[in-house]
Design a protein around this motif. Structure first.
Motif, PDB file in Angstrom:
ATOM      1  N   PRO A  64       5.464  35.945  62.362  1.00  0.00           N
ATOM      2  CA  PRO A  64       4.252  36.068  61.161  1.00  0.00           C
ATOM      3  C   PRO A  64       3.079  35.743  60.934  1.00  0.00           C
ATOM      4  CG  PRO A  64       5.355  34.146  61.570  1.00  0.00           C
ATOM      5  CD  PRO A  64       5.727  34.645  63.004  1.00  0.00           C
ATOM      6  N   GLN A  65       2.695  35.193  59.732  1.00  0.00           N
ATOM      7  CA  GLN A  65       0.670  34.758  59.681  1.00  0.00           C
ATOM      8  C   GLN A  65       0.999  33.282  59.458  1.00  0.00           C
ATOM      9  OE1 GLN A  65      -0.508  38.478  57.297  1.00  0.00           O
ATOM     10  NE2 GLN A  65      -1.342  38.469  58.464  1.00  0.00           N
ATOM     11  N   LEU A  66       0.297  32.815  60.015  1.00  0.00           N
ATOM     12  CA  LEU A  66      -0.123  31.489  59.493  1.00  0.00           C
ATOM     13  C   LEU A  66      -1.246  31.192  58.739  1.00  0.00           C
ATOM     14  CD1 LEU A  66       1.343  30.745  63.351  1.00  0.00           C
ATOM     15  CD2 LEU A  66       2.392  30.656  61.203  1.00  0.00           C
ATOM     16  N   SER A  67      -1.259  29.982  58.511  1.00  0.00           N
ATOM     17  CA  SER A  67      -2.073  29.372  57.887  1.00  0.00           C
ATOM     18  C   SER A  67      -3.196  27.437  58.703  1.00  0.00           C
ATOM     19  CB  SER A  67      -1.976  28.850  56.602  1.00  0.00           C
ATOM     20  OG  SER A  67      -3.295  28.763  55.797  1.00  0.00           O
ATOM     21  N   LEU A  68      -3.732  28.065  60.187  1.00  0.00           N
ATOM     22  CA  LEU A  68      -4.381  27.167  60.348  1.00  0.00           C
ATOM     23  C   LEU A  68      -5.169  26.328  59.519  1.00  0.00           C
ATOM     24  CD1 LEU A  68      -4.649  26.957  63.758  1.00  0.00           C
ATOM     25  CD2 LEU A  68      -6.529  28.266  63.368  1.00  0.00           C
ATOM     26  N   ALA A  69      -4.231  25.233  60.335  1.00  0.00           N
ATOM     27  CA  ALA A  69      -4.719  23.700  60.313  1.00  0.00           C
ATOM     28  C   ALA A  69      -6.476  23.400  61.022  1.00  0.00           C
ATOM     29  CB  ALA A  69      -3.657  22.847  59.420  1.00  0.00           C
ATOM     30  N   LYS A  70      -5.629  22.542  61.975  1.00  0.00           N
ATOM     31  CA  LYS A  70      -6.300  22.997  63.135  1.00  0.00           C
ATOM     32  C   LYS A  70      -5.925  23.264  64.629  1.00  0.00           C
ATOM     33  CE  LYS A  70      -4.311  17.798  64.613  1.00  0.00           C
ATOM     34  NZ  LYS A  70      -4.842  16.602  64.677  1.00  0.00           N
ATOM     35  N   TYR A  71      -6.726  23.237  65.985  1.00  0.00           N
ATOM     36  CA  TYR A  71      -6.353  23.509  66.720  1.00  0.00           C
ATOM     37  C   TYR A  71      -6.415  22.951  68.046  1.00  0.00           C
ATOM     38  CZ  TYR A  71     -11.068  25.473  67.279  1.00  0.00           C
ATOM     39  OH  TYR A  71     -12.258  25.043  66.679  1.00  0.00           O
ATOM     40  N   ARG A  72      -6.805  23.108  69.342  1.00  0.00           N
ATOM     41  CA  ARG A  72      -7.646  22.702  70.493  1.00  0.00           C
ATOM     42  C   ARG A  72      -6.537  23.697  71.862  1.00  0.00           C
ATOM     43  NH1 ARG A  72      -4.437  16.671  71.976  1.00  0.00           N
ATOM     44  NH2 ARG A  72      -2.186  17.951  72.411  1.00  0.00           N
ATOM     45  N   ILE A  73      -7.865  24.059  72.323  1.00  0.00           N
ATOM     46  CA  ILE A  73      -8.368  25.131  73.459  1.00  0.00           C
ATOM     47  C   ILE A  73      -6.984  23.949  74.521  1.00  0.00           C
ATOM     48  CG2 ILE A  73      -9.040  26.245  75.189  1.00  0.00           C
ATOM     49  CD1 ILE A  73      -9.042  27.343  72.589  1.00  0.00           C
ATOM     50  N   ALA A  91      -0.107  25.015  62.054  1.00  0.00           N
ATOM     51  CA  ALA A  91      -0.405  24.732  61.091  1.00  0.00           C
ATOM     52  C   ALA A  91       0.066  24.494  59.369  1.00  0.00           C
ATOM     53  CB  ALA A  91       0.564  26.860  60.970  1.00  0.00           C
ATOM     54  N   VAL A  92      -0.443  25.120  58.500  1.00  0.00           N
ATOM     55  CA  VAL A  92       0.049  24.752  57.070  1.00  0.00           C
ATOM     56  C   VAL A  92       0.805  24.746  56.504  1.00  0.00           C
ATOM     57  CG1 VAL A  92      -1.377  22.447  56.939  1.00  0.00           C
ATOM     58  CG2 VAL A  92      -1.788  24.771  55.580  1.00  0.00           C
ATOM     59  N   ALA A  93       0.863  26.565  56.073  1.00  0.00           N
ATOM     60  CA  ALA A  93       1.952  27.839  55.795  1.00  0.00           C
ATOM     61  C   ALA A  93       2.388  28.941  56.255  1.00  0.00           C
ATOM     62  CB  ALA A  93       0.529  28.178  54.113  1.00  0.00           C
ATOM     63  N   GLN A  94       3.271  29.874  55.991  1.00  0.00           N
ATOM     64  CA  GLN A  94       3.643  30.889  57.175  1.00  0.00           C
ATOM     65  C   GLN A  94       3.938  31.455  56.015  1.00  0.00           C
ATOM     66  OE1 GLN A  94       6.563  29.854  59.910  1.00  0.00           O
ATOM     67  NE2 GLN A  94       7.496  31.714  59.099  1.00  0.00           N
ATOM     68  N   VAL A  95       3.302  33.113  56.274  1.00  0.00           N
ATOM     69  CA  VAL A  95       3.787  34.633  55.472  1.00  0.00           C
ATOM     70  C   VAL A  95       4.406  35.432  56.308  1.00  0.00           C
ATOM     71  CG1 VAL A  95       2.217  35.634  54.537  1.00  0.00           C
ATOM     72  CG2 VAL A  95       0.976  33.789  54.531  1.00  0.00           C
ATOM     73  N   GLU A  96       5.569  35.785  55.289  1.00  0.00           N
ATOM     74  CA  GLU A  96       6.260  36.725  55.964  1.00  0.00           C
ATOM     75  C   GLU A  96       6.333  38.339  54.858  1.00  0.00           C
ATOM     76  OE1 GLU A  96       9.828  35.270  58.127  1.00  0.00           O
ATOM     77  OE2 GLU A  96       9.021  34.124  58.979  1.00  0.00           O
ATOM     78  N   LEU A  97       6.494  39.244  55.254  1.00  0.00           N
ATOM     79  CA  LEU A  97       6.040  40.475  54.301  1.00  0.00           C
ATOM     80  C   LEU A  97       8.041  39.634  54.114  1.00  0.00           C
ATOM     81  CD1 LEU A  97       5.249  42.963  53.424  1.00  0.00           C
ATOM     82  CD2 LEU A  97       5.498  44.051  55.386  1.00  0.00           C
ATOM     83  N   SER A  98       8.310  40.218  53.185  1.00  0.00           N
ATOM     84  CA  SER A  98       9.925  40.285  52.833  1.00  0.00           C
ATOM     85  C   SER A  98      10.297  41.606  53.241  1.00  0.00           C
ATOM     86  CB  SER A  98      10.127  39.177  51.810  1.00  0.00           C
ATOM     87  OG  SER A  98       9.723  40.000  50.466  1.00  0.00           O
ATOM     88  N   ALA A  99      11.481  41.783  52.825  1.00  0.00           N
ATOM     89  CA  ALA A  99      12.274  42.914  53.226  1.00  0.00           C
ATOM     90  C   ALA A  99      12.314  44.267  51.887  1.00  0.00           C
ATOM     91  CB  ALA A  99      14.040  43.323  52.671  1.00  0.00           C
ATOM     92  N   ASP A 100      11.577  43.413  50.643  1.00  0.00           N
ATOM     93  CA  ASP A 100      11.474  44.185  49.130  1.00  0.00           C
ATOM     94  C   ASP A 100       9.729  44.339  49.211  1.00  0.00           C
ATOM     95  OD1 ASP A 100      11.280  41.304  48.171  1.00  0.00           O
ATOM     96  OD2 ASP A 100      12.421  41.978  46.787  1.00  0.00           O
ATOM     97  N   GLY A 101       9.434  43.995  50.055  1.00  0.00           N
ATOM     98  CA  GLY A 101       7.874  44.584  49.448  1.00  0.00           C
ATOM     99  C   GLY A 101       6.652  43.572  49.604  1.00  0.00           C
ATOM    100  N   PRO A 102       7.317  42.450  48.779  1.00  0.00           N
ATOM    101  CA  PRO A 102       5.713  41.673  49.519  1.00  0.00           C
ATOM    102  C   PRO A 102       6.015  40.135  49.921  1.00  0.00           C
ATOM    103  CG  PRO A 102       7.250  41.069  47.110  1.00  0.00           C
ATOM    104  CD  PRO A 102       7.451  41.880  47.736  1.00  0.00           C
ATOM    105  N   SER A 103       4.892  39.588  50.031  1.00  0.00           N
ATOM    106  CA  SER A 103       4.588  38.406  51.057  1.00  0.00           C
ATOM    107  C   SER A 103       5.284  37.203  50.059  1.00  0.00           C
ATOM    108  CB  SER A 103       2.831  37.813  51.349  1.00  0.00           C
ATOM    109  OG  SER A 103       2.698  39.692  51.963  1.00  0.00           O
ATOM    110  N   ASP A 104       5.909  36.586  51.750  1.00  0.00           N
ATOM    111  CA  ASP A 104       6.834  35.976  50.628  1.00  0.00           C
ATOM    112  C   ASP A 104       5.937  34.718  51.744  1.00  0.00           C
ATOM    113  OD1 ASP A 104       9.083  36.526  49.609  1.00  0.00           O
ATOM    114  OD2 ASP A 104      10.229  36.899  51.218  1.00  0.00           O
TER     115      ASP A 104
END
Length: 174
Positions: A64-73, A91-104
């Motif tokens: 999935p694609q993630l919406s990054l809030a913070k990180y540390r190496i 991450a604070v959100a997850q985005v996935e392409l749905s089976a019928d096209g739009p991103s969820d």
């Protein structure tokens, strides 16, 4: 019997020590490039992440694609000519392409450890990130998803931004 057990234990310890000695930390410059890349991917940061190299082996599929809030190496190692740098991410959100096209789009906090491959840019001392994390996920700016995205369970750009601010203000667990 005791001598055999002691010999096996000593051999096992030596082989573990040899493995530990063979791991070489990646150069600080490679870690710094991933630091810049991740800093540019954080939700409430206005600068864009630096471009990844397209000429090196890419890992993962970007889902999935993630919406990054913070990180540390958290570490790195050299594997041949490739630096593998690891980071804890929240991450604070997850985005996935749905089976019928739009991103969820689903809003919620997730924590993971991801790693990226970095290689030297040909003819220089600079390092470049080889695309997605080795585990697959990439980062997305939710504000650019557009009207075709499905915002599920009350998710919104404003809500994701508020959640990212809250997560960024929370200290890392020890």
């Amino acid at each position: 019997m005791f001598a055999l057990t002691l010999a096996i234990a000593c051999t096992s310890r030596r082989s573990n020590e040899q493995v530990a000695q063979e791991i070489v930390r990646a150069p600080a410059a490679a870690e710094a490039v991933l630091e810049q890349y991740l800093a540019g991917a954080v939700v409430n940061v206005s600068r864009a992440a630096p471009d990844s190299l397209l000429g090196c082996e890419r890992h993962g599929g970007g889902e999935p694609q993630l919406s990054l809030a913070k990180y540390r190496i958290i570490g790195s190692e050299m594997r041949g000519d490739t630096a593998v740098v690891r980071a804890d991410i929240v991450a604070v959100a997850q985005v996935e392409l749905s089976a019928d096209g739009p991103s969820d789009v689903r809003q919620g906090v997730t924590r993971d450890t991801l790693s990226w491959s970095l290689v030297r840019v040909s003819g220089s001392h600079r390092w470049g990130v080889c695309g997605y994390s080795r585990e697959g996920p990439d980062f997305v700016r939710v504000e650019y998803l557009g009207e075709t995205a499905r915002w599920l369970n009350g998710a919104s750009v404003a809500g994701i931004r508020r959640l990212a601010d809250s997560v960024a203000a929370t200290p890392w667990p020890r």
